[in-house]
Scaffold this motif. Structure first.
Motif, PDB file in Angstrom:
ATOM      1  N   TYR A  35       0.964  -1.285   0.028  1.00 28.59           N
ATOM      2  CA  TYR A  35      -0.072  -0.059  -0.032  1.00 28.59           C
ATOM      3  C   TYR A  35       0.671   1.260  -0.046  1.00 28.59           C
ATOM      4  CZ  TYR A  35      -4.046  -3.111   0.971  1.00 28.59           C
ATOM      5  OH  TYR A  35      -4.901  -4.019   0.549  1.00 28.59           O
ATOM      6  N   THR A  36       2.046   1.186   0.724  1.00 24.69           N
ATOM      7  CA  THR A  36       2.865   2.310   0.651  1.00 24.69           C
ATOM      8  C   THR A  36       3.498   2.686  -0.856  1.00 24.69           C
ATOM      9  OG1 THR A  36       3.770   1.662   2.793  1.00 24.69           O
ATOM     10  CG2 THR A  36       4.954   3.360   1.912  1.00 24.69           C
ATOM     11  N   ASP A  37       3.811   1.445  -1.371  1.00 20.80           N
ATOM     12  CA  ASP A  37       4.164   1.758  -2.868  1.00 20.80           C
ATOM     13  C   ASP A  37       2.755   2.123  -3.745  1.00 20.80           C
ATOM     14  OD1 ASP A  37       6.608   0.805  -2.169  1.00 20.80           O
ATOM     15  OD2 ASP A  37       6.094  -1.118  -2.949  1.00 20.80           O
ATOM     16  N   VAL A  38       1.810   1.666  -3.662  1.00 23.03           N
ATOM     17  CA  VAL A  38       0.754   2.349  -4.346  1.00 23.03           C
ATOM     18  C   VAL A  38       0.531   3.676  -4.159  1.00 23.03           C
ATOM     19  CG1 VAL A  38      -1.620   1.874  -4.671  1.00 23.03           C
ATOM     20  CG2 VAL A  38       0.002  -0.221  -4.667  1.00 23.03           C
ATOM     21  N   LYS A  39       0.636   4.019  -3.066  1.00 23.15           N
ATOM     22  CA  LYS A  39       0.145   5.418  -2.659  1.00 23.15           C
ATOM     23  C   LYS A  39       1.027   6.522  -3.501  1.00 23.15           C
ATOM     24  CE  LYS A  39      -1.610   4.686   1.962  1.00 23.15           C
ATOM     25  NZ  LYS A  39      -1.521   4.997   3.369  1.00 23.15           N
ATOM     26  N   GLN A  40       2.209   6.125  -3.913  1.00 28.70           N
ATOM     27  CA  GLN A  40       3.061   6.767  -4.594  1.00 28.70           C
ATOM     28  C   GLN A  40       2.625   7.039  -6.144  1.00 28.70           C
ATOM     29  OE1 GLN A  40       7.050   5.220  -4.170  1.00 28.70           O
ATOM     30  NE2 GLN A  40       7.005   5.733  -1.754  1.00 28.70           N
ATOM     31  N   LEU A  41       1.703   6.244  -6.697  1.00 24.86           N
ATOM     32  CA  LEU A  41       1.267   6.293  -7.909  1.00 24.86           C
ATOM     33  C   LEU A  41       0.071   7.295  -8.184  1.00 24.86           C
ATOM     34  CD1 LEU A  41       0.883   2.400  -8.667  1.00 24.86           C
ATOM     35  CD2 LEU A  41       2.558   3.795  -9.632  1.00 24.86           C
ATOM     36  N   LYS A  42      -0.090   7.736  -9.233  1.00 25.40           N
ATOM     37  CA  LYS A  42      -1.373   8.685  -9.607  1.00 25.40           C
ATOM     38  C   LYS A  42      -2.558   7.919  -9.386  1.00 25.40           C
ATOM     39  CE  LYS A  42       1.271  11.145 -13.152  1.00 25.40           C
ATOM     40  NZ  LYS A  42       1.156  11.706 -14.562  1.00 25.40           N
ATOM     41  N   PRO A  43      -3.718   8.544  -9.099  1.00 25.34           N
ATOM     42  CA  PRO A  43      -5.081   8.002  -8.615  1.00 25.34           C
ATOM     43  C   PRO A  43      -5.678   6.879  -9.769  1.00 25.34           C
ATOM     44  CG  PRO A  43      -4.830  10.243  -8.357  1.00 25.34           C
ATOM     45  CD  PRO A  43      -3.826  10.026  -9.045  1.00 25.34           C
ATOM     46  N   LEU A  44      -5.395   7.053 -10.873  1.00 22.25           N
ATOM     47  CA  LEU A  44      -5.498   6.024 -11.820  1.00 22.25           C
ATOM     48  C   LEU A  44      -5.008   4.978 -11.665  1.00 22.25           C
ATOM     49  CD1 LEU A  44      -7.410   5.217 -14.315  1.00 22.25           C
ATOM     50  CD2 LEU A  44      -5.913   6.230 -15.774  1.00 22.25           C
ATOM     51  N   ASN A  45      -3.660   5.128 -11.728  1.00 22.79           N
ATOM     52  CA  ASN A  45      -2.645   3.826 -11.600  1.00 22.79           C
ATOM     53  C   ASN A  45      -2.796   3.029 -10.228  1.00 22.79           C
ATOM     54  OD1 ASN A  45      -1.780   4.492 -14.239  1.00 22.79           O
ATOM     55  ND2 ASN A  45       0.174   5.360 -13.430  1.00 22.79           N
ATOM     56  N   GLN A  46      -3.355   3.840  -9.143  1.00 23.90           N
ATOM     57  CA  GLN A  46      -3.672   3.115  -8.028  1.00 23.90           C
ATOM     58  C   GLN A  46      -5.041   2.179  -8.468  1.00 23.90           C
ATOM     59  OE1 GLN A  46      -4.491   5.971  -5.082  1.00 23.90           O
ATOM     60  NE2 GLN A  46      -2.405   6.750  -4.899  1.00 23.90           N
ATOM     61  N   GLU A  47      -5.859   2.710  -8.712  1.00 26.04           N
ATOM     62  CA  GLU A  47      -7.201   1.897  -9.197  1.00 26.04           C
ATOM     63  C   GLU A  47      -6.733   0.679 -10.098  1.00 26.04           C
ATOM     64  OE1 GLU A  47      -9.947   2.126  -7.447  1.00 26.04           O
ATOM     65  OE2 GLU A  47      -8.977   3.818  -6.336  1.00 26.04           O
ATOM     66  N   ILE A  48      -5.918   1.001 -11.001  1.00 27.01           N
ATOM     67  CA  ILE A  48      -5.429  -0.203 -11.932  1.00 27.01           C
ATOM     68  C   ILE A  48      -4.831  -1.195 -10.973  1.00 27.01           C
ATOM     69  CG2 ILE A  48      -3.866  -0.879 -13.883  1.00 27.01           C
ATOM     70  CD1 ILE A  48      -4.833   1.903 -15.013  1.00 27.01           C
TER      71      ILE A  48
END
Length: 72
Positions: A35-48
């Motif tokens: 989750y720490t790594d995913v939070k660094q992504l843009k919102p669309l990429n987080q959802e993907i």
């Protein structure tokens, strides 16, 4: 050439897939700190990334369930 796979082997494989699907959230959160790594992504990429994770978890569970139920 026809191969005959024993039912018990298919059931063990199905149980392994279900176990993988059930343990996946723990591994993702505690071991990889995903989750720490995913939070660094843009919102669309987080959802993907989240959708892909759920897709893999669902496939593992579904194929495990099919392997167990359809072995009869």
């Amino acid at each position: 050439m026809k191969y005959n796979v024993p039912n018990w082997l298919i059931i063990i494989g199905g149980l392994g897939q279900i176990f993988t699907a059930l343990i996946y959230p723990y591994i993702r959160h505690r071991v990889f700190d995903w989750y720490t790594d995913v939070k660094q992504l843009k919102p669309l990429n987080q959802e993907i990334a989240k959708t892909y994770g759920r897709y893999i978890q669902g496939l593992n569970f579904s194929f495990g369930l099919m392997a167990i139920l359809l072995t009869a």
